[in-house]
Design an enzyme around this catalytic site. Structure first.
Site, PDB file in Angstrom:
ATOM      1  N   GLN A  15      -4.488  -5.273   6.609  1.00  0.00           N
ATOM      2  CA  GLN A  15      -5.463  -6.173   5.972  1.00  0.00           C
ATOM      3  C   GLN A  15      -5.459  -7.565   6.609  1.00  0.00           C
ATOM      4  O   GLN A  15      -6.259  -8.410   6.219  1.00  0.00           O
ATOM      5  CB  GLN A  15      -5.155  -6.306   4.474  1.00  0.00           C
ATOM      6  N   ASP A  23       3.051  -4.581   8.067  1.00  0.00           N
ATOM      7  CA  ASP A  23       1.799  -3.835   7.943  1.00  0.00           C
ATOM      8  C   ASP A  23       0.658  -4.842   8.025  1.00  0.00           C
ATOM      9  O   ASP A  23       0.415  -5.610   7.094  1.00  0.00           O
ATOM     10  CB  ASP A  23       1.815  -3.097   6.592  1.00  0.00           C
ATOM     11  N   HIS A  49       0.867  -1.186   0.000  1.00  0.00           N
ATOM     12  CA  HIS A  49       0.000   0.000   0.000  1.00  0.00           C
ATOM     13  C   HIS A  49       0.903   1.236   0.000  1.00  0.00           C
ATOM     14  O   HIS A  49       2.018   1.196   0.526  1.00  0.00           O
ATOM     15  CB  HIS A  49      -0.839  -0.037   1.276  1.00  0.00           C
ATOM     16  N   LYS A 102     -10.377  -1.138  10.138  1.00  0.00           N
ATOM     17  CA  LYS A 102     -10.413  -2.345   9.302  1.00  0.00           C
ATOM     18  C   LYS A 102     -10.628  -3.586  10.166  1.00  0.00           C
ATOM     19  O   LYS A 102     -10.582  -4.713   9.704  1.00  0.00           O
ATOM     20  CB  LYS A 102      -9.121  -2.464   8.492  1.00  0.00           C
ATOM     21  N   CYS A 148      -4.799   2.639  -3.723  1.00  0.00           N
ATOM     22  CA  CYS A 148      -3.588   3.106  -3.025  1.00  0.00           C
ATOM     23  C   CYS A 148      -2.460   2.081  -3.122  1.00  0.00           C
ATOM     24  O   CYS A 148      -1.690   1.892  -2.165  1.00  0.00           O
ATOM     25  CB  CYS A 148      -3.875   3.432  -1.554  1.00  0.00           C
TER      26      CYS A 148
HETATM   27  N1  PLP Z   1      -1.786  -0.758   4.522  1.00  0.00           N
HETATM   28  C1  PLP Z   1      -2.689  -1.521   3.903  1.00  0.00           C
HETATM   29  C2  PLP Z   1      -2.298  -2.903   3.471  1.00  0.00           C
HETATM   30  C3  PLP Z   1      -3.967  -1.046   3.671  1.00  0.00           C
HETATM   31  O1  PLP Z   1      -4.866  -1.816   3.051  1.00  0.00           O
HETATM   32  C4  PLP Z   1      -4.304   0.257   4.104  1.00  0.00           C
HETATM   33  C5  PLP Z   1      -5.635   0.813   3.831  1.00  0.00           C
HETATM   34  O2  PLP Z   1      -6.324   0.399   2.928  1.00  0.00           O
HETATM   35  C6  PLP Z   1      -3.334   1.006   4.766  1.00  0.00           C
HETATM   36  C7  PLP Z   1      -2.088   0.473   4.956  1.00  0.00           C
HETATM   37  C8  PLP Z   1      -3.628   2.379   5.279  1.00  0.00           C
HETATM   38  O3  PLP Z   1      -4.559   2.303   6.318  1.00  0.00           O
HETATM   39  P1  PLP Z   1      -5.125   3.622   6.988  1.00  0.00           P
HETATM   40  O4  PLP Z   1      -5.657   4.466   5.874  1.00  0.00           O
HETATM   41  O5  PLP Z   1      -6.196   3.127   7.889  1.00  0.00           O
HETATM   42  O6  PLP Z   1      -4.010   4.265   7.708  1.00  0.00           O
END
Ligand code: PLP
Length: 462
Positions: free
Chosen positions: A259, A256, A179, A282, A420
């Site tokens: 997900q 991270d 992401h 999430k 993203c």
């Molecule tokens: N990392 C991953 C794998 C994501 O899917 C997302 C959001 O879709 C993020 C980071 C960013 O999350 P947030 O916008 O809640 O900070």
């Protein structure tokens, strides 16, 4: 909504109900639209062939659905099918009630007040920290820093640990499926420190090329930043093995978990994560709250990030000293109600048998893959084994934004765009795709509605 007549911290701390809703949830709780019965039926153009999983592996999705009011509303005259869980999950009434109860009965700032409600709010906040630590298998609550979410947690690590430990010529390895939140903070850091950000290539099925990863690792590698589940391809990389390999070179590993956390149990120590980050929204919790886990010795060695109240020990114009970890990284007033909601969401989710939930979702993914196979011209991006239930797809002759719009008319919420994660889409030669992302409360019927709607689209129905 019934506000519990107990003190909020008492309400939040006991063991949760196990997905069984004591209060029947009303269908269509707010009369936004026509009731489902009056909606035009979304009949499949061709019924999917295999049987949808229902209650397989000891988990019954209806138990979860009963708890989530929004799933019982209609959209554009149709019962909602929420397939945008990758963007955000829907909230169980227990979470909504925890927020309402907090503001109705126990709102106070924390850590400073000498009065009862300050103490109660502090207890709720710290109970939330302990719940997150437990949820992640962390050493202690002190390893958990509350943040706004995944993005803020990664930026925190980049700007504290990163600034202190990355220098000219150092390397940061980031797989191409990440992401943007797990790319751009490292890009900024690399630029500032004249370090190198190195993408790790993917294989055709969307898994990380492990041979290339092993080749790219060296004693210049200071950090590997990898997601535990991809938001576009669904790939679940072998993070444990990758971390073990990275550690041989002395590199640190940030995982991270944005997900991952909603889909399967996580154990940061078993994983070998030096840092682990996730977002509450999430995970069936409110927006604006998330967490950073850091190995104790790493957090201890990190300089503060933002300055302000709550993060200090002593302040004088000659200099300041800082609060112990984790408070050192939580400047200002935190999202206290968000923590109350996160605590409630963790209690709700862990009230289910998580292995059974994961098995159910895998069954649903297999069903969805097969059912979508019946749609002419549909191509799913990513086929790595062991994926989470994320189905990103293109449909020949249809623009992804148009697909999402047409599905919305049938009450089906999917996302379209670059998600993203532009480098991972470009791996498949596209700039945009539609994505259906599933959660434990989705059912085979949801998949059938998606497939039927897509089939009508391909048949030129308006
Ligand atoms: N990392 C991953 C794998 C994501 O899917 C997302 C959001 O879709 C993020 C980071 C960013 O999350 P947030 O916008 O809640 O900070």
């Amino acid at each position: 909504m019934t506000i519990p007549d107990v003190r909020v911290y008492e309400h939040l701390m006991p063991a949760p109900p196990t997905g069984q809703s004591p209060v029947p949830v009303q269908a269509n709780p707010r009369a936004y639209e026509r009731p489902a019965a009056q909606a035009a039926p979304a009949t499949p153009a061709t019924a999917p062939q295999s049987t949808p999983p229902r209650g397989a592996g000891g988990f019954d999705p209806e138990a979860a659905r009963r708890d989530v009011p929004v799933l019982h509303r209609t959209v554009n005259g149709h019962p909602l099918v929420w397939l945008d869980n990758g963007a955000t999950t829907q909230k169980p009434r227990q979470v909504v009630e925890a927020l309402a109860a907090y503001y109705s009965a126990a709102n106070s700032n924390i850590h400073r007040g000498a009065h009862t409600m300050a103490r109660e709010a502090t207890e709720t906040y710290e109970a939330g920290r302990a719940a997150v630590a437990d949820f992640l298998g962390a050493e202690s609550p002190d390893t958990v820093v509350f943040t706004r979410g995944t993005t803020e947690a990664i930026n925190l690590v980049a700007q504290t640990w990163g600034r202190a430990n990355i220098g000219p010529g150092d390397e940061i390895l980031v797989p191409r499926l990440e992401h943007h939140s797990n790319i751009v903070p490292w890009q900024l850091l690399a630029k500032e420190k004249r370090a190198r950000l190195i993408p790790v290539p993917l294989l055709a099925d969307g898994s990380i090329d492990q041979a290339a990863f092993a080749d790219l690792l060296s004693f210049r590698t200071q950090l590997v930043a990898v997601s535990q589940a991809s938001n576009v391809l669904g790939t679940v990389p072998p993070v444990k093995q990758m971390a073990a390999l990275a550690h041989r070179y002395g590199a640190k590993v940030l995982v991270d978990g944005a997900q991952a956390v909603a889909h399967f149990p996580v154990d940061v120590r078993e994983l070998g994560a030096d840092f682990y980050v996730f977002s509450g929204h999430k995970l069936f919790a409110p927006t604006g709250i998330g967490a950073l886990y850091g190995r104790p010795e790493l957090l201890e060695g990190m300089p503060p990030w933002q300055g302000g109240g709550n993060m200090i020990d002593q302040v004088d114009f000659t200099g300041s000293t800082y609060a112990p970890v984790p408070h050192r990284f939580e400047a200002g007033t935190g999202h206290i109600s968000g923590v109350a909601g996160l605590l409630s969401a963790i209690n709700w989710l862990t009230g289910f048998d998580r292995e059974a939930v994961a098995a159910y979702e895998q069954g649903l993914l297999a069903y969805a893959e097969q059912a979508l196979g019946a749609v002419p011209g549909l191509e799913i991006l990513g086929s790595a084994p062991g994926r989470i239930a994320v189905l990103t797809f293109t449909l020949a002759g249809h623009d992804p934004a148009d697909i999402a719009h047409r599905l919305d008319r049938d009450g089906i919420a999917v996302r379209a765009g670059h998600h993203c994660a532009q480098p991972s889409l470009r791996h498949y030669g596209v700039e945009s795709a539609a994505r259906a992302s599933l959660a434990l409360y989705n059912t085979g019927e949801d998949v059938d509605r998606l497939v039927a709607s897509l089939l009508r689209m391909t048949q030129g129905a308006t």
